[in-house]
Design a protein around this motif. Structure first.
Motif, PDB file in Angstrom:
ATOM      1  N   UNK A 101       0.791  -1.230   0.000  1.00 29.76           N
ATOM      2  CA  UNK A 101       0.000   0.000   0.000  1.00 29.76           C
ATOM      3  C   UNK A 101       0.818   1.272   0.000  1.00 29.76           C
ATOM      4  N   UNK A 102       2.148   1.144   0.013  1.00 26.58           N
ATOM      5  CA  UNK A 102       3.020   2.317  -0.006  1.00 26.58           C
ATOM      6  C   UNK A 102       2.950   2.984  -1.387  1.00 26.58           C
ATOM      7  N   UNK A 103       2.634   4.280  -1.466  1.00 24.50           N
ATOM      8  CA  UNK A 103       2.513   4.958  -2.757  1.00 24.50           C
ATOM      9  C   UNK A 103       3.838   4.981  -3.530  1.00 24.50           C
ATOM     10  N   UNK A 104       3.748   4.771  -4.842  1.00 29.75           N
ATOM     11  CA  UNK A 104       4.896   4.795  -5.741  1.00 29.75           C
ATOM     12  C   UNK A 104       4.779   5.981  -6.689  1.00 29.75           C
ATOM     13  N   UNK A 105       5.916   6.474  -7.143  1.00 25.94           N
ATOM     14  CA  UNK A 105       5.948   7.582  -8.089  1.00 25.94           C
ATOM     15  C   UNK A 105       6.232   7.138  -9.518  1.00 25.94           C
ATOM     16  N   UNK A 106       6.845   5.965  -9.659  1.00 26.35           N
ATOM     17  CA  UNK A 106       7.267   5.493 -10.976  1.00 26.35           C
ATOM     18  C   UNK A 106       7.393   3.978 -10.931  1.00 26.35           C
ATOM     19  N   UNK A 121       3.696   6.913 -13.899  1.00 26.09           N
ATOM     20  CA  UNK A 121       4.591   6.748 -15.055  1.00 26.09           C
ATOM     21  C   UNK A 121       5.276   5.388 -15.015  1.00 26.09           C
ATOM     22  N   UNK A 122       5.132   4.624 -16.100  1.00 34.46           N
ATOM     23  CA  UNK A 122       5.642   3.252 -16.151  1.00 34.46           C
ATOM     24  C   UNK A 122       6.426   3.039 -17.434  1.00 34.46           C
ATOM     25  N   UNK A 179      10.437   4.278  -6.809  1.00 28.72           N
ATOM     26  CA  UNK A 179      10.249   3.531  -8.050  1.00 28.72           C
ATOM     27  C   UNK A 179      10.154   2.050  -7.719  1.00 28.72           C
ATOM     28  N   UNK A 180       9.054   1.426  -8.080  1.00 32.45           N
ATOM     29  CA  UNK A 180       8.911  -0.029  -7.957  1.00 32.45           C
ATOM     30  C   UNK A 180       9.563  -0.612  -9.198  1.00 32.45           C
ATOM     31  N   UNK A 181      10.578  -1.460  -9.012  1.00 27.15           N
ATOM     32  CA  UNK A 181      11.485  -1.777 -10.111  1.00 27.15           C
ATOM     33  C   UNK A 181      11.888  -3.247 -10.141  1.00 27.15           C
ATOM     34  N   UNK A 182      12.027  -3.782 -11.347  1.00 28.04           N
ATOM     35  CA  UNK A 182      12.460  -5.174 -11.513  1.00 28.04           C
ATOM     36  C   UNK A 182      13.977  -5.288 -11.630  1.00 28.04           C
ATOM     37  N   UNK A 183      14.692  -4.251 -11.235  1.00 27.93           N
ATOM     38  CA  UNK A 183      16.146  -4.216 -11.397  1.00 27.93           C
ATOM     39  C   UNK A 183      16.853  -4.952 -10.256  1.00 27.93           C
ATOM     40  N   UNK A 184      18.156  -4.743 -10.125  1.00 33.18           N
ATOM     41  CA  UNK A 184      18.953  -5.573  -9.218  1.00 33.18           C
ATOM     42  C   UNK A 184      19.641  -4.823  -8.081  1.00 33.18           C
ATOM     43  N   UNK A 212      14.511   3.262  -4.877  1.00 36.90           N
ATOM     44  CA  UNK A 212      14.010   2.080  -5.587  1.00 36.90           C
ATOM     45  C   UNK A 212      13.546   0.992  -4.622  1.00 36.90           C
ATOM     46  N   UNK A 213      12.484   0.302  -5.004  1.00 39.70           N
ATOM     47  CA  UNK A 213      12.025  -0.892  -4.297  1.00 39.70           C
ATOM     48  C   UNK A 213      12.083  -2.050  -5.295  1.00 39.70           C
ATOM     49  N   UNK A 214      12.973  -3.002  -5.053  1.00 38.81           N
ATOM     50  CA  UNK A 214      13.191  -4.105  -5.984  1.00 38.81           C
ATOM     51  C   UNK A 214      12.159  -5.213  -5.779  1.00 38.81           C
ATOM     52  N   UNK A 215      11.690  -5.770  -6.894  1.00 40.73           N
ATOM     53  CA  UNK A 215      10.701  -6.836  -6.832  1.00 40.73           C
ATOM     54  C   UNK A 215      10.602  -7.514  -8.195  1.00 40.73           C
TER      55      UNK A 215
END
Length: 446
Positions: A319-324, A353-354, A405-410, A423-426
């Motif tokens: 539920x934490x708001x994301x910006x990107x 923005x995605x 940024x919710x991100x699929x990065x490393x 960044x939040x990695x997932x």
């Protein structure tokens, strides 16, 4: 004596044993990109007459900022391009390029039993094939191009046994984040990780690459998976692999000879239950600072990490708001990643923005043949060409200070995706779900 896949590859590439557990190790393949290669390439030309040991064992790729964003990156790309042409080095350039750790495997440049090096820390991705692959610095890479060898201290071996069937919406990204969370982001320093068990055996090569890609985030020299039928099947038909079935059968026998022996011993071992895993999301400033998507930030959380990320102990991420939102990088930008994202985004609209960046132009074209680009763009996503992009905060979606940024990065260290970025990695699935909701969200809730 029984040997692991790492021991077999290492032993077959020793040129000379040196003092202090150091070895001169032959490199079968060198991958060069525009950020870490130009300086060494120029010095080889100026000081050594441009004498490469074996130009056919090098591939060059313009990938990190491609196409160039400014004069400085344009010069880097041009230096690599001109150098490659001058020395007859195969180059994957704009229009036929991609992230180096995506391009090398998809074209068949990494094979079981090989050694491979590149001036990039995520080179361990290639270990998914039963190859010993490691990231090195500019100077070491220049030396490898001159002598086709590296002086290396022999790593210890670390077996990670993962068994069980992964639950719905749990992916390889969640498995490797769980491992790093368990051992900490420096817990594997000085080791080569070998991923094994029924969970790994059931994974595709793309999933295994995700696992090995993030081995460095636990401090490991590299990560590896013992080659099997899945490995062999993936390599059939690749660009630089023979199409002759009889010759391929010989290669298959060679490749599988590097498989780990049954009773191999390791310096260290841990186990993980794949059945019980949940989607993971990082809360801190290294990938080891990670919790279940429905979990709470631990009471012993690092204060500096919390301050940088603007979070508190005991706080939930759900539920934490994301910006990107961003899907891409050498970790999660292959066709299987994009298909999972498309399943969630189909018929929906993103609320932040995605950006979705395919791992290579070949992946891009495949995604477009399958109509994934239409699903993404109909959802309001920016569908780009291939590049490392915002993963390293250099181009194509740099994240603003104090923006999440919710991100699929490393990587999620301070400043990674932009100065002051958070960044939040997932996994790509959680990124897609969160992009729709605008807050960190479980895919099941979309």
């Amino acid at each position: 004596m029984a040997k692991s896949v790492f021991e077999k590859v290492w032993d077959s590439h020793i040129v000379e044993e040196l003092p202090g557990n150091n070895y001169l190790v032959f490199m079968d393949q060198i991958v060069a990109h525009e950020i870490t290669t130009p300086q060494g390439a120029i010095e080889i030309d100026e000081k050594f007459g441009g004498n490469l040991y074996a130009s056919e064992r090098i591939i060059a790729i313009n990938d990190h900022v491609s196409p160039a964003k400014d004069t400085a990156t344009a010069i880097q790309a041009k230096v690599l391009r001109d150098w490659a042409k001058k020395h007859n080095v195969k180059i994957f350039d704009i229009g036929n390029n991609g992230i180096c750790h995506v391009v090398a495997p998809e074209r068949g440049y990494v094979q079981p039993g090989m050694t491979l090096c590149c001036g990039d820390s995520h080179t361990g991705t290639n270990g998914a094939f039963g190859a010993f692959a490691l990231g090195i610095g500019t100077t070491a890479q220049a030396g490898a191009m001159l002598a086709q060898c590296l002086i290396l201290n022999k790593p210890k071996t670390f077996k990670i046994q993962i068994d069980g069937k992964l639950p719905l919406y749990v992916y390889a990204k969640d498995v490797i984040l769980a491992i790093i969370g368990k051992m900490t982001f420096r817990g594997a320093t000085g080791y080569v990780l070998e991923y094994s068990g029924s969970t790994i055996e059931s994974m595709s090569m793309e999933e295994r690459m995700t696992m090995c890609n993030m081995s460095i985030e636990a401090g490991a020299t590299s990560g590896m998976v013992s080659p099997d039928k899945t490995t062999v099947d993936y390599l059939w038909g690749k660009e630089v692999i023979t199409k002759d079935k009889n010759e391929f059968e010989k290669l298959k026998n060679k490749w599988t000879s590097f498989a780990t022996d049954k009773d191999s011993k390791y310096d260290k071992e841990i186990t993980l239950d794949g059945n019980s895993l949940k989607p993971k999301v990082t809360w801190g400033t290294n990938p080891g600072e990670v919790i279940d998507i429905d979990g709470e930030i631990p009471s012993d959380a690092d204060e500096k990490s919390l301050e940088y990320m603007g979070l508190k102990k005991g706080q939930k991420l759900y539920g934490l708001p994301m910006d990107q939102a961003f899907i891409g990088s050498c970790t999660n930008s292959r066709i299987s990643d994009l298909r999972e994202a498309a399943k969630i985004l189909k018929g929906k609209k993103v609320s932040i923005p995605t950006i979705i960046t395919p791992g290579s132009q070949a992946v891009k074209r495949q995604a477009e043949r399958e109509g994934l680009h239409d699903i993404f763009q109909d959802a309001g996503v920016l569908w780009t060409h291939s590049s490392c992009g915002p993963c390293l905060g250099m181009s194509m979606g740099v994240v603003a200070p104090e923006s999440r940024c919710i991100s699929s990065t490393n990587r999620n260290f301070p400043g990674r995706m932009g100065t002051g970025s958070r960044p939040h990695l997932t996994s790509p699935a959680v990124v897609a779900a969160s992009a729709i909701a605008g807050v960190i969200t479980h895919p099941k809730d979309i």
